[in-house]
Enzyme design. Sequence first.
Site, PDB file in Angstrom:
ATOM      1  N   SER A   1       0.839  -1.195   0.000  1.00  9.64           N
ATOM      2  CA  SER A   1       0.000   0.000   0.000  1.00  9.64           C
ATOM      3  C   SER A   1       0.875   1.245   0.000  1.00  9.64           C
ATOM      4  CB  SER A   1      -0.914   0.025   1.240  1.00  9.64           C
ATOM      5  OG  SER A   1      -1.565   1.273   1.344  1.00  9.64           O
TER       6      SER A   1
ATOM      7  N   SER B   1       0.016   4.078   0.732  1.00 15.51           N
ATOM      8  CA  SER B   1      -0.418   4.991   1.784  1.00 15.51           C
ATOM      9  C   SER B   1      -0.112   4.423   3.162  1.00 15.51           C
ATOM     10  CB  SER B   1      -1.927   5.242   1.667  1.00 15.51           C
ATOM     11  OG  SER B   1      -2.649   4.037   1.802  1.00 15.51           O
ATOM     12  N   CYS B   2       0.864   3.499   3.236  1.00 11.58           N
ATOM     13  CA  CYS B   2       1.112   2.801   4.494  1.00 11.58           C
ATOM     14  C   CYS B   2       1.793   3.686   5.527  1.00 11.58           C
ATOM     15  CB  CYS B   2       1.949   1.545   4.254  1.00 11.58           C
ATOM     16  SG  CYS B   2       3.577   1.875   3.573  1.00 11.58           S
ATOM     17  N   GLY B   3       2.342   4.833   5.111  1.00 17.59           N
ATOM     18  CA  GLY B   3       2.938   5.739   6.068  1.00 17.59           C
ATOM     19  C   GLY B   3       4.372   5.414   6.431  1.00 17.59           C
TER      20      GLY B   3
END
Length: 270
Positions: A108, A110-112
Site C-alpha cells: 500500500s 499509503s502505508c505511512g
Amino acid sequence: MSRVTARRRTLRISPNGTITRPDTLAVEEPLEIRTGGQSLTVTMRTPGADIDLVHGFLYAEGIIDTAEDIVSARYCAGTDENGQNTYNVLDVQLRTPVPVRPRPFLTSSSCGLCGKTALDEVRTRIRHPIPAGSPRIDVHTLAKLPTELRSRQQVFDATGGLHGAGLFTADGEAVAVREDIGRHNAVDKLVGWALRENRLPAQDLILMVSGRASFELVQKAVMAGIPLLGAVSAPSSLAVDLAADAGLTLVGFLRGETMNVYTGEDRIAL
C-alpha cells in the site's frame, strides 16, 4: 465466474465526426480477502485467477511460506442485482491462523512508512536471498521481452486497459503471463501461480511488467527470489534503492534495444 470485460455506451469523437457505439472495457471489481471469516484487506482487481492472486499477496506479505499453508479458499455468498454470485469475497483458511488486525501492508502506497523503514521491513521478510550474478540474459533477448509480453495480453487487445506481467526464462521463453487492472495484482497472480506450482524461489526466471517499476513490484520480486525485473517505464527512487539492497537487477524504460539498467548490470550480457 465474473466477466473480465464489459460493454458500455460511448460517444466516439474524431475528425470525421461523432458516432455512438459500445466499447469494451476491462472489469474492475473489489476482492475482499478474509482469513477465518475475518476481513484482512480489499483490493481492486480484474476477476480471474483470484486464488493465485490471494496466494501471491499472502506470500509477498510474509503471511504464508508455502502453498500448503492455505488449507482452503472458498468464495463467500454475494449476489448482484440479477441474483448472480459476484465472486468478490474470498475466505482463506490458514493452517496456522494469524491475528487479523489493521496492518501497514507493504504493497500500500499509503502505508505511512518512510523509505528506510520500508527497506528494513522487506529485509526482515526475505526468505530467499537472490544469488549473485545469475542468471545472465543477452541484451537482445531482454529487448524482445516487452513484445513477447504484449503478444500474450489477450484482454488488453480487447480493452486497452490492463497491465501485464510475465515470467520468462533467460532464453526469452514465456513461462506464465497474467493481466489485471492493477499492476501489483498482475504480479501477485504470477507469484501465486509460481507458489502453487512449486516454482519458488524463482531464481532462474525474469519478471517483465508492462508499466512502471514501483517499490511494491520490486518488493514482490525480491520476496519471490526473482533476480531480474524489467519494466517498460520508469522506476521510483525507492524501487532502485530496494533493488540495489537486495541484489536484484532492475531495468527500466525497456523499449526495443534501448533501456536503462539501474542495478545489477552484471546479469546483462552485452
